[in-house]
Design a protein around this motif. Structure first.
Motif, PDB file in Angstrom:
ATOM      1  N   GLY A 238       3.367  -6.108  16.030  1.00 13.06           N
ATOM      2  CA  GLY A 238       4.164  -5.011  16.565  1.00 13.06           C
ATOM      3  C   GLY A 238       4.406  -3.863  15.618  1.00 13.06           C
ATOM      4  O   GLY A 238       5.190  -2.952  15.929  1.00 13.06           O
ATOM      5  N   ALA A 239       3.726  -3.841  14.434  1.00 10.92           N
ATOM      6  CA  ALA A 239       3.914  -2.734  13.493  1.00 10.92           C
ATOM      7  C   ALA A 239       3.341  -1.441  14.048  1.00 10.92           C
ATOM      8  O   ALA A 239       2.344  -1.447  14.786  1.00 10.92           O
ATOM      9  CB  ALA A 239       3.263  -3.064  12.158  1.00 10.92           C
ATOM     10  N   ARG A 240       3.957  -0.313  13.680  1.00 16.51           N
ATOM     11  CA  ARG A 240       3.488   1.007  14.123  1.00 16.51           C
ATOM     12  C   ARG A 240       2.477   1.610  13.168  1.00 16.51           C
ATOM     13  O   ARG A 240       1.790   2.575  13.500  1.00 16.51           O
ATOM     14  CB  ARG A 240       4.681   1.958  14.247  1.00 16.51           C
ATOM     15  N   GLY A 241       2.403   1.063  11.958  1.00 14.52           N
ATOM     16  CA  GLY A 241       1.479   1.562  10.956  1.00 14.52           C
ATOM     17  C   GLY A 241       1.432   0.594   9.796  1.00 14.52           C
ATOM     18  O   GLY A 241       2.239  -0.344   9.706  1.00 14.52           O
ATOM     19  N   MET A 242       0.474   0.801   8.877  1.00 14.48           N
ATOM     20  CA  MET A 242       0.323  -0.099   7.735  1.00 14.48           C
ATOM     21  C   MET A 242       0.118   0.700   6.464  1.00 14.48           C
ATOM     22  O   MET A 242      -0.658   1.671   6.426  1.00 14.48           O
ATOM     23  CB  MET A 242      -0.874  -1.029   7.948  1.00 14.48           C
ATOM     24  N   VAL A 243       0.802   0.283   5.400  1.00 16.98           N
ATOM     25  CA  VAL A 243       0.622   0.839   4.063  1.00 16.98           C
ATOM     26  C   VAL A 243       0.136  -0.287   3.163  1.00 16.98           C
ATOM     27  O   VAL A 243       0.784  -1.332   3.069  1.00 16.98           O
ATOM     28  CB  VAL A 243       1.940   1.428   3.519  1.00 16.98           C
ATOM     29  N   VAL A 244      -1.006  -0.081   2.523  1.00 18.67           N
ATOM     30  CA  VAL A 244      -1.573  -1.090   1.628  1.00 18.67           C
ATOM     31  C   VAL A 244      -1.308  -0.677   0.189  1.00 18.67           C
ATOM     32  O   VAL A 244      -1.661   0.432  -0.225  1.00 18.67           O
ATOM     33  CB  VAL A 244      -3.089  -1.251   1.846  1.00 18.67           C
TER      34      VAL A 244
ATOM     35  N   VAL B  72       8.546  -6.317  10.750  1.00 19.75           N
ATOM     36  CA  VAL B  72       7.634  -5.181  10.894  1.00 19.75           C
ATOM     37  C   VAL B  72       7.601  -4.616  12.306  1.00 19.75           C
ATOM     38  O   VAL B  72       7.068  -3.515  12.520  1.00 19.75           O
ATOM     39  CB  VAL B  72       6.200  -5.559  10.456  1.00 19.75           C
ATOM     40  N   ARG B  73       8.158  -5.328  13.286  1.00 12.27           N
ATOM     41  CA  ARG B  73       8.076  -4.883  14.675  1.00 12.27           C
ATOM     42  C   ARG B  73       8.720  -3.502  14.838  1.00 12.27           C
ATOM     43  O   ARG B  73       9.885  -3.287  14.526  1.00 12.27           O
ATOM     44  CB  ARG B  73       8.745  -5.891  15.595  1.00 12.27           C
ATOM     45  N   GLY B  74       7.937  -2.552  15.322  1.00 16.09           N
ATOM     46  CA  GLY B  74       8.433  -1.194  15.514  1.00 16.09           C
ATOM     47  C   GLY B  74       8.556  -0.404  14.230  1.00 16.09           C
ATOM     48  O   GLY B  74       9.035   0.736  14.235  1.00 16.09           O
ATOM     49  N   ASN B  75       8.111  -0.973  13.107  1.00 18.29           N
ATOM     50  CA  ASN B  75       8.231  -0.340  11.798  1.00 18.29           C
ATOM     51  C   ASN B  75       6.866  -0.160  11.139  1.00 18.29           C
ATOM     52  O   ASN B  75       5.829  -0.479  11.722  1.00 18.29           O
ATOM     53  CB  ASN B  75       9.148  -1.179  10.896  1.00 18.29           C
ATOM     54  N   ILE B  76       6.878   0.313   9.897  1.00 15.86           N
ATOM     55  CA  ILE B  76       5.662   0.456   9.105  1.00 15.86           C
ATOM     56  C   ILE B  76       5.592  -0.716   8.143  1.00 15.86           C
ATOM     57  O   ILE B  76       6.528  -0.955   7.369  1.00 15.86           O
ATOM     58  CB  ILE B  76       5.670   1.780   8.305  1.00 15.86           C
ATOM     59  N   ALA B  77       4.507  -1.467   8.182  1.00 13.23           N
ATOM     60  CA  ALA B  77       4.361  -2.666   7.356  1.00 13.23           C
ATOM     61  C   ALA B  77       3.764  -2.313   6.002  1.00 13.23           C
ATOM     62  O   ALA B  77       2.761  -1.591   5.913  1.00 13.23           O
ATOM     63  CB  ALA B  77       3.479  -3.689   8.057  1.00 13.23           C
ATOM     64  N   LEU B  78       4.376  -2.818   4.930  1.00  7.91           N
ATOM     65  CA  LEU B  78       3.841  -2.691   3.578  1.00  7.91           C
ATOM     66  C   LEU B  78       3.196  -4.012   3.191  1.00  7.91           C
ATOM     67  O   LEU B  78       3.861  -5.061   3.184  1.00  7.91           O
ATOM     68  CB  LEU B  78       4.952  -2.337   2.583  1.00  7.91           C
ATOM     69  N   VAL B  79       1.900  -3.990   2.879  1.00 10.54           N
ATOM     70  CA  VAL B  79       1.180  -5.202   2.509  1.00 10.54           C
ATOM     71  C   VAL B  79       0.456  -4.979   1.188  1.00 10.54           C
ATOM     72  O   VAL B  79       0.265  -3.847   0.747  1.00 10.54           O
ATOM     73  CB  VAL B  79       0.173  -5.624   3.608  1.00 10.54           C
ATOM     74  N   ASP B  80       0.028  -6.070   0.580  1.00 11.11           N
ATOM     75  CA  ASP B  80      -0.704  -6.004  -0.683  1.00 11.11           C
ATOM     76  C   ASP B  80      -2.202  -6.088  -0.444  1.00 11.11           C
ATOM     77  O   ASP B  80      -2.662  -6.747   0.488  1.00 11.11           O
ATOM     78  CB  ASP B  80      -0.278  -7.152  -1.598  1.00 11.11           C
ATOM     79  N   ARG B  81      -2.954  -5.433  -1.308  1.00 11.91           N
ATOM     80  CA  ARG B  81      -4.407  -5.538  -1.242  1.00 11.91           C
ATOM     81  C   ARG B  81      -4.850  -6.926  -1.707  1.00 11.91           C
ATOM     82  O   ARG B  81      -4.235  -7.522  -2.573  1.00 11.91           O
ATOM     83  CB  ARG B  81      -5.045  -4.484  -2.140  1.00 11.91           C
ATOM     84  N   GLY B  82      -5.956  -7.409  -1.108  1.00 13.35           N
ATOM     85  CA  GLY B  82      -6.557  -8.637  -1.593  1.00 13.35           C
ATOM     86  C   GLY B  82      -6.716  -9.712  -0.537  1.00 13.35           C
ATOM     87  O   GLY B  82      -6.039  -9.713   0.487  1.00 13.35           O
ATOM     88  N   ALA B  83      -7.679 -10.618  -0.796  1.00 10.69           N
ATOM     89  CA  ALA B  83      -7.898 -11.867  -0.046  1.00 10.69           C
ATOM     90  C   ALA B  83      -8.602 -11.707   1.291  1.00 10.69           C
ATOM     91  O   ALA B  83      -9.236 -12.648   1.772  1.00 10.69           O
ATOM     92  CB  ALA B  83      -6.597 -12.638   0.140  1.00 10.69           C
TER      93      ALA B  83
END
Length: 479
Positions: free
Chosen positions: A351-357, A326-337
């Motif tokens: 180091g992620a530049r953004g997050m998509v849930v 994810v460093r320097g990129n957009i992280a895709l994560v799952d909802r929950g927990a």
């Protein structure tokens, strides 16, 4: 002769707490809104508990401050609508459903509905009592009855089993902070009582006593452009749970929507490996972190994988492999927990530049709630189907590259919370929600609107453009 009957069920719109935790009417707009205090001595509006003045509210007891806040909301609506008939609101503070994490803040609705009264714009159509009286130019209410019944949660924030620490803010200055702005809640509920509600049973699709309400003339299913007035019962029932497929087709709202709503936040997907996932996708923007703008934040989309089933919750510090991805990129994560802000901090620290849930239900896209000034990256939510499609095209990625580029920004060709022809969408979740479905605006409007199904922290005590679309809808139905 008027055709009237008290509602067999009070059509009250309950608020589930979800904290993102052109003059209208002319100079002569005026109506008198009278508050009828129905609380017994020493409770609710009569609570003698001493308090200090706050935010322009000079009351010296809890009950007095509640009443002053209510009068503030009533005065705002009184300056906005016109009616020769004073509007009476029977109001009380009383225990309403709540627990440690959520609460019904209030509920309100018309006590009576009327059809075929003098000057009724449409025959054989229900109108709420306050509006019917305005149109008839005489008070149609049963003698001794109010036009609106309103209830508010007396336990909120005051008991350990009712959102402790998150009580009503009674100031008039919109500085509620972490509390819940009572004036905003009051404005919302008064709007329901004035007519921002449907009298058709959304759970069955049946007209009340076989007669449509004025609301049914303006609800349109986006999929077939069919109005509720022209549907059969089961069509209406299915339309109420269609997801993001129900719009308001009123001229007054439509004319001013572009003055009020901002461009739709979006996720633009491109790249050699994007495949069928390429293109623009609607997103729900986070209440925390930087807001999306015309200068998009872009990077390769990389999924976090920290669970045995291949999902990525990002609730604990990322492993070296996930951090590298994810460093320097957009992280895709799952909802929950864990909370969304926790996920954002975790990927930001890696180091992620953004997050998509990715949503874990089939519900329409909605915003990400939460507050954390430490979050400095943008974050959005996508629906489950989009997330699954993105994971599918990234299945053959390398450890540091997916070949899928994600760009978080705004779609200048679409207004937030509207359909393809810029009609504002109504709240129609996949699962029917009594008191909330259909009688509210969609949750993905931007800026947040007063008549979403939950109260947001950034409301301005406004009911008219350029900030809010509540009054234009009431004008559509006859105000």
């Amino acid at each position: 002769m008027s055709n009237k009957r008290p509602l067999l069920r009070q059509a009250a719109a309950a608020l589930a707490l979800a904290l993102s935790c052109c003059a209208i009417g002319g100079a002569h707009a005026a109506a008198t809104i009278t508050i009828v205090n129905t609380n017994a001595p020493n409770i609710g509006f009569n609570d003698p508990t001493p308090v200090q003045p706050v935010g322009g509210n000079s009351g010296r007891t809890l009950g007095a401050q509640r009443l002053i806040a209510f009068q503030q909301a009533a005065d705002i609506w009184g300056r906005t609508i016109t009616s020769p008939v004073p509007v009476r609101v029977a109001a009380s503070f009383e225990p309403l459903p709540c627990d440690a994490d959520g609460a019904v803040l209030g509920s309100a609705g018309a006590l009576e509905v009327f059809a075929d009264f003098p000057n009724a714009p449409k025959a054989n159509t229900w109108y709420p009592g306050a509006l019917a009286s305005k149109l008839a130019r005489t008070d149609l209410a049963t003698p001794g009855e109010a036009h609106i019944r309103a209830r508010f949660n007396s336990r909120l924030g005051l008991f350990p089993d009712c959102m402790p620490g998150s009580g009503f803010y009674l100031g008039l200055d919109r500085k509620a902070g972490d509390q819940i702005d009572l004036v905003a809640v009051l404005l919302h509920e008064l709007a329901h009582g004035l007519g921002f509600q449907n009298f058709t049973d959304e759970g069955t699709g049946e007209f009340f006593l076989g007669i449509p309400s004025i609301w049914d003339y303006f609800l349109v299913d986006i999929r077939n452009n069919k109005a509720w007035i022209n549907m059969k019962d089961d069509e209406r029932r299915r339309s109420a749970i269609g997801g993001a497929t129900l719009s308001w087709n009123g001229e007054r709202v439509y004319k001013v929507t572009a003055q009020v709503l901002a461009a739709q936040p979006n996720l633009m997907v491109s790249g050699m490996a994007a495949g069928k996932a390429g293109g623009s996708h609607d997103v729900g923007e986070a209440s925390f972190g930087p807001q999306l703008g015309q200068n998009a934040v872009a990077g390769e989309l990389m999924p976090v994988v920290d669970q045995a089933n291949g999902s990525g919750l990002a609730c604990t510090p990322l492993s070296p492999a996930n951090a590298l991805a994810v460093r320097g990129n957009i992280a895709l994560v799952d909802r929950g927990a864990c909370p969304f802000v926790t996920k954002a901090r975790i990927v930001q620290n890696a180091g992620a530049r953004g997050m998509v849930v990715m949503e874990n239900t089939s519900d329409p896209v909605s915003p990400l709630g939460g507050t954390d000034p430490a979050v400095r990256i943008p974050a959005v939510r996508i629906d489950k189907a989009t997330g699954q499609q993105l994971k599918s095209v990234m299945a053959r990625r390398s450890r540091t590259s997916s070949g899928v580029t994600a760009s978080l920004g705004l779609d200048p060709n679409k207004l937030a919370g509207t359909d393809l022809v810029r009609r504002i969408r109504m709240y129609s979740p996949e699962e029917y929600s009594p008191g909330s479905s259909v009688s509210h605006y969609s949750v993905d409007t931007k800026p947040n609107q007063l008549m979403e199904p939950a109260i947001n922290t950034d409301l301005l005590h406004d009911v008219i453009p350029p900030h809010d679309l509540t009054y234009p809808l009431l004008q559509d139905i006859g105000w």
